[in-house]
Write a protein that holds these residues in place. Structure first.
Motif, PDB file in Angstrom:
ATOM      1  N   MET A  33     -26.615  52.150  11.060  1.00 54.53           N
ATOM      2  CA  MET A  33     -27.155  51.343   9.926  1.00 54.53           C
ATOM      3  C   MET A  33     -27.035  50.610   9.040  1.00 54.53           C
ATOM      4  N   ASN A  34     -25.646  51.468   8.393  1.00 62.15           N
ATOM      5  CA  ASN A  34     -24.295  50.706   7.837  1.00 62.15           C
ATOM      6  C   ASN A  34     -23.606  49.601   9.061  1.00 62.15           C
ATOM      7  N   LYS A  35     -23.506  49.677   9.926  1.00 58.02           N
ATOM      8  CA  LYS A  35     -23.568  48.462  10.941  1.00 58.02           C
ATOM      9  C   LYS A  35     -24.472  47.777  11.287  1.00 58.02           C
ATOM     10  N   LEU A  36     -25.271  48.248  11.142  1.00 53.30           N
ATOM     11  CA  LEU A  36     -26.569  47.071  11.940  1.00 53.30           C
ATOM     12  C   LEU A  36     -25.781  46.415  10.247  1.00 53.30           C
ATOM     13  N   ARG A  37     -26.208  46.520   8.701  1.00 52.37           N
ATOM     14  CA  ARG A  37     -26.538  45.883   7.708  1.00 52.37           C
ATOM     15  C   ARG A  37     -24.685  44.383   8.000  1.00 52.37           C
ATOM     16  N   ARG A  38     -24.342  45.475   8.301  1.00 55.18           N
ATOM     17  CA  ARG A  38     -22.810  44.322   8.286  1.00 55.18           C
ATOM     18  C   ARG A  38     -22.743  43.744   8.938  1.00 55.18           C
ATOM     19  N   LEU A  39     -23.318  44.044  10.773  1.00 53.27           N
ATOM     20  CA  LEU A  39     -23.857  43.016  11.296  1.00 53.27           C
ATOM     21  C   LEU A  39     -24.512  41.458  10.857  1.00 53.27           C
ATOM     22  N   GLN A  40     -25.482  42.255  10.005  1.00 52.89           N
ATOM     23  CA  GLN A  40     -27.100  41.197   9.796  1.00 52.89           C
ATOM     24  C   GLN A  40     -26.093  40.041   8.061  1.00 52.89           C
ATOM     25  N   GLN A  41     -25.101  40.852   8.074  1.00 53.19           N
ATOM     26  CA  GLN A  41     -24.146  39.899   6.837  1.00 53.19           C
ATOM     27  C   GLN A  41     -23.887  39.036   7.397  1.00 53.19           C
ATOM     28  N   GLY A  42     -22.693  39.330   8.467  1.00 53.05           N
ATOM     29  CA  GLY A  42     -22.234  38.642   8.625  1.00 53.05           C
ATOM     30  C   GLY A  42     -22.866  37.489   9.923  1.00 53.05           C
ATOM     31  N   LYS A  43     -23.843  37.626  10.464  1.00 58.14           N
ATOM     32  CA  LYS A  43     -24.886  36.911  11.045  1.00 58.14           C
ATOM     33  C   LYS A  43     -25.330  35.561   9.508  1.00 58.14           C
ATOM     34  N   ARG A  44     -25.738  36.322   8.162  1.00 58.78           N
ATOM     35  CA  ARG A  44     -25.902  35.553   7.235  1.00 58.78           C
ATOM     36  C   ARG A  44     -24.429  34.683   7.009  1.00 58.78           C
ATOM     37  N   VAL A  45     -23.453  35.124   7.238  1.00 56.65           N
ATOM     38  CA  VAL A  45     -22.418  33.930   6.870  1.00 56.65           C
ATOM     39  C   VAL A  45     -21.639  33.602   7.699  1.00 56.65           C
ATOM     40  N   LEU A  46     -22.077  33.719   8.754  1.00 56.72           N
ATOM     41  CA  LEU A  46     -22.126  32.544  10.357  1.00 56.72           C
ATOM     42  C   LEU A  46     -22.650  31.569  10.293  1.00 56.72           C
ATOM     43  N   GLU A  47     -24.373  32.164  10.051  1.00 59.30           N
ATOM     44  CA  GLU A  47     -24.948  30.675   9.649  1.00 59.30           C
ATOM     45  C   GLU A  47     -24.693  30.246   8.330  1.00 59.30           C
ATOM     46  N   GLU A  48     -24.411  30.774   7.365  1.00 57.76           N
ATOM     47  CA  GLU A  48     -24.114  29.197   6.107  1.00 57.76           C
ATOM     48  C   GLU A  48     -23.192  28.241   6.707  1.00 57.76           C
ATOM     49  N   GLU A  49     -21.738  29.532   7.533  1.00 58.79           N
ATOM     50  CA  GLU A  49     -20.591  28.381   7.849  1.00 58.79           C
ATOM     51  C   GLU A  49     -21.241  27.239   8.958  1.00 58.79           C
ATOM     52  N   ILE A  50     -22.260  27.967  10.070  1.00 62.51           N
ATOM     53  CA  ILE A  50     -22.055  26.711  11.200  1.00 62.51           C
ATOM     54  C   ILE A  50     -23.566  25.504  10.628  1.00 62.51           C
ATOM     55  N   LYS A  51     -23.567  26.288   9.366  1.00 66.55           N
ATOM     56  CA  LYS A  51     -24.409  25.277   8.859  1.00 66.55           C
ATOM     57  C   LYS A  51     -23.816  24.125   7.798  1.00 66.55           C
ATOM     58  N   GLU A  52     -22.851  24.610   7.411  1.00 63.18           N
ATOM     59  CA  GLU A  52     -21.614  23.862   6.039  1.00 63.18           C
ATOM     60  C   GLU A  52     -21.002  22.884   6.976  1.00 63.18           C
ATOM     61  N   LYS A  54     -21.979  22.614  10.141  1.00 66.75           N
ATOM     62  CA  LYS A  54     -23.406  20.749  10.387  1.00 66.75           C
ATOM     63  C   LYS A  54     -23.321  20.035   9.311  1.00 66.75           C
ATOM     64  N   SER A  55     -23.188  20.819   8.742  1.00 65.79           N
ATOM     65  CA  SER A  55     -23.500  19.180   7.238  1.00 65.79           C
ATOM     66  C   SER A  55     -22.289  18.324   7.226  1.00 65.79           C
ATOM     67  N   VAL A  56     -21.094  19.224   7.149  1.00 68.16           N
ATOM     68  CA  VAL A  56     -19.947  18.312   7.599  1.00 68.16           C
ATOM     69  C   VAL A  56     -19.868  17.087   8.242  1.00 68.16           C
ATOM     70  N   SER A  57     -20.310  18.321   9.968  1.00 66.25           N
ATOM     71  CA  SER A  57     -20.018  16.713  10.503  1.00 66.25           C
ATOM     72  C   SER A  57     -21.571  15.899  10.774  1.00 66.25           C
ATOM     73  N   ASP A  58     -22.666  15.797   9.436  1.00 67.26           N
ATOM     74  CA  ASP A  58     -23.555  15.449  10.138  1.00 67.26           C
ATOM     75  C   ASP A  58     -22.578  14.216   9.099  1.00 67.26           C
ATOM     76  N   SER A  59     -22.063  14.136   8.278  1.00 71.32           N
ATOM     77  CA  SER A  59     -21.271  13.960   7.020  1.00 71.32           C
ATOM     78  C   SER A  59     -20.202  12.998   7.536  1.00 71.32           C
ATOM     79  N   LEU A  60     -19.350  13.638   8.590  1.00 69.26           N
ATOM     80  CA  LEU A  60     -18.520  12.580   9.571  1.00 69.26           C
ATOM     81  C   LEU A  60     -19.002  11.810  10.745  1.00 69.26           C
ATOM     82  N   GLN A  61     -20.242  12.135  10.696  1.00 68.40           N
ATOM     83  CA  GLN A  61     -20.864  11.606  11.555  1.00 68.40           C
ATOM     84  C   GLN A  61     -21.283   9.659  11.174  1.00 68.40           C
ATOM     85  N   LYS A  62     -21.549   9.877   9.749  1.00 72.52           N
ATOM     86  CA  LYS A  62     -22.628   9.019   8.603  1.00 72.52           C
ATOM     87  C   LYS A  62     -21.188   8.636   8.378  1.00 72.52           C
TER      88      LYS A  62
END
Length: 210
Positions: A33-52, A54-62
């Protein structure tokens, strides 16, 4: 991404060895369970970083699209300026040629004007000479008129007429004498010719008699 370093996926499959022997022990549920929580936390971090990202990429595209638009506009402006530069260069060349032609025309006009000035000066000089000549002739005529007026005054007119009549008589006498002299010479020549003829005829008669 820094949060992902706190856990590792391999921790989920690694087993903890038992104290008494070499057999592996099944992971406990709490650990999973601890490992699962850590993985979920890492997933959220990755999603945030991907979103960031993507935002930077969109800005660069614009920004890239904006830069491409600006580059296209600048290219059009550059072409317009090049065309304007060619037109200005052409106009400059035309102006230089017109200026050269104008200089040449001005030079010819100045030469022609100088020629006209010389002709005008010559005409003025001739006119001045003619005027001086006319004034001299007029002065002489005036002096002659004064002399004639002083000669043919009413007081001297009878004497002048008498002198003119005497001169006329002398001229007529000389003309008559001159016309009589040729007649006398012709008569004398005729007499001489007749005398010579008589002598020639007498000589012929004597020759016949002999």
């Amino acid at each position: 991404m820094s949060k992902l370093t706190e856990f590792n996926v391999e921790d989920m499959i690694n087993t903890t060895p038992l104290k008494g022997g070499g057999d592996t022990q099944e992971p406990k549920v709490e650990q999973l369970m601890n490992k699962l929580r850590r993985l979920q936390q890492g997933k959220r971090v990755l999603e945030e970083e991907i979103k960031e990202i993507k935002s930077v990429s969109d800005s660069l595209q614009k920004e890239l699209a904006t830069l491409q638009t600006e580059a296209y506009q600048l290219e059009g402006i550059h072409k317009e300026k090049e065309e304007l530069s060619r037109k200005l260069q052409f106009q400059c060349d035309e102006s230089d040629q017109d200026f050269s032609r104008q200089l040449e025309q001005n030079k010819k006009s100045e030469e022609l004007l100088e020629q006209y000035r010389c002709q005008i000066q010559e005409f003025k000089l001739k006119h001045r000479k003619l005027r001086m000549k006319f004034e001299n002739q007029l002065y002489q005529l005036i002096e002659q008129h004064k002399n004639l007026h002083s000669i043919f005054t009413p007081e001297r007119l009878p004497d002048e007429i008498e002198n003119a009549e005497n001169i006329k008589s002398q001229l007529l006498s000389a003309a008559e004498a001159g016309s009589a002299a040729p007649n006398q010479r012709r008569a004398r020549r005729r007499e001489e010719t007749e005398a010579v003829g008589c002598r020639d005829s007498g000589a012929v008669k004597l020759h016949v008699q002999w």
